[in-house]
Scaffold this active site. Sequence first.
Site: not given
Ligand code: NAD
Ligand code: UGA
Length: 434
Positions: A11, A263
Amino acid sequence: MRLAIIGTGYVGLVSGACFSEFGHEVTCVDINEATIAKLRAGEIPIYEPGLDELVKRNSRSGRLKFTSDVREGVKDAEAVFIAVGTPSRRGDGHADLSYVYAAAQQVAESVTRSCLIVTKSTVPVGTAKQVASIVAKSRPDLTIEVASNPEFLREGSAIEDFMRPDRVVCGTESESAQAVLRDIYRPLSLREVPILFVDCETSELIKYAANAFLAVKITFINEIADLCEKTGANVQAVARGIGMDNRIGSKFLHAGPGYGGSCFPKDTTALLKTAEDFESPMQIVKATVDVNNQRKRMMGRKVIAAAGGSVEDKKIALLGLTFKPNTDDMRDSPAIDIVRVLQDHGAKVSAFDPEGRRQAELLLEDVEFAEDAYGAMEDADVLVLVTEWNEFRALDLDRVKRLLKTPRIVDLRNIYRPEQMRAAGFEYTSIGRP
Ligand code: NAD
Ligand code: UGA
C-alpha cells in the site's frame, strides 16, 4: 504538495508512487533499510504489475524519494500517511496496532511543522482518535490533526485501483483536514471519482465493512458451489444468473478454494473482535470466517478424493501458490493449507508459481519447486490448478497428458471447461460444475 508515506509495502509504495504521479512531492519512509536500499537502487521489492515503471519514472523526475530516516522523510511534509502493517495480533486475532502507534510516535517526534497525519493502514474504529492522542501528548507545541483514509486497492491491479477507484473515503474532524485531502486527491476528483467525507469512526468502519461484505459474497458463492456439486447445477451459470440482478452485481462471485491474502482473513477476524468488544455480535461474518477456514483444508481433501482416496507416496503437482494471480504475496494463501493436508496424508508435493516462489519457500517445507508449469507436473498423479495465473489458462494439453503419470486434473479456479477436458482424456474435477 509535500507528502510523506510511512511504510513502503504494497500500500505505501503504490500510494507513494501514485501520489508522485499526481504531481506531489513524495518521500517514502521504511524502517527496513534493505527495502530502502533496493528502492534507491531502482529495484522494486515486491511484485506488482506496472509499479516498476511508475517508481522509476517518478524517481527520475525527483518527485519520489526514499529514506529509512523518518526525520528526513517527514521534514516539511504537509501530510504524512501511515501505511504500515496491521497484522492479526498473535493469540487473539485483534488488529495488531503496535506498528501504527510506533509510527505515529516517531512521526510526532520528527515533524518540524504543523501537518495532517493520515492513517491509510486498515485500523479498527477508534484508532485515529488514539493516534491523535499519542501525537498531542508528544507535540503540544504543534497543531497536528489526524484523519483516516482507508485504501481499497487490490494486489495485482493496485495501480489501476489507486488511479481509478470507485471512491475515496476520508474521515476528518475539521474543514482544514478536508481541504488538505481534497488537494491531495484533486486529480481524482477532476476525473469525477466520488470523494466521500465522513467522521473518522465511520471511515474506519467502512473499510472493515467493505472487506467483510466481499468475503461474505465469495463465501456465499462457494457454498452455492458445494450445493451445485451435489445437485448437478453449474455454479458459473448460477453466478451469472444472480449477478445480472443489479442489486447483487456480477463481481466477486467466482467460486474457488476460499479467499486468502493479507487482508480478508485478518480483517474479518479483527472485525469480529471489534464486534465482541462492543457486544454487537456479527454472526454472518463469524460464519464466513469459519466456513472459509474449513474450505481451504477441504480443498486438500478434494484432491485426495480425486486421487482415488489416497495420496500416500503419490506425487501431486500444484500450479499457482499465491493467494491470487499477479502478486508474489503468499499471506494466508489457500495453497498453504492444501499443501499441509496433502503432506499430512503422505503426498510428495511439487509446485510452480510465476512470482511466488521466494515467499513460498519461506512458508512451505519439503515442496519441490519447478522452473515452469510443465516441470512441476512430470510424473505427477494429480495436477491441481490452485491460482489462476494467465499462463495456466492455455496449457498444451497433449504435453500435460504425456507428462502426468495419470491424466487427472483438479481445477480449483474453473479455468477450463469440463467437456473440453474430458474430451481430451482427462479425469477432471472443478468447483461447482457437473
Ligand atoms: P506490508 O507488510 O507489505 O508493508 C508494511 C511496511 O511497513 C513494511 O515494509 C515495514 O517494514 C514498514 N514499517 C513497519 N513499521 C514501520 C515504521 N515504524 N516506520 C516505517 N516503516 C515501517 O503491508 P501492506 O500490505 O502494504 O499493508 C499495509 C496496510 O494497508 C495494512 O493495514 C493493510 O491491511 C492495508 N491494506 C493493504 C492492502 C493490500 O492489498 N496489501 C490493501 C488495502 C489496505
Ligand atoms: C482485497 C479487496 O478486494 C481490496 O478492495 C482491499 O483493499 C484489500 O483486500 C485489502 O484490504 O487489502 P486483495 O486481497 O488484494 O484485495 O485481493 P482480492 O482480489 O479481493 O482477492 C482476495 C481473495 O479472494 C483471493 O484469494 C481471491 O482468489 C479470492 N476471490 C476473489 C475469490 O475466491 N472469488 C472472487 O470472486 C474474488
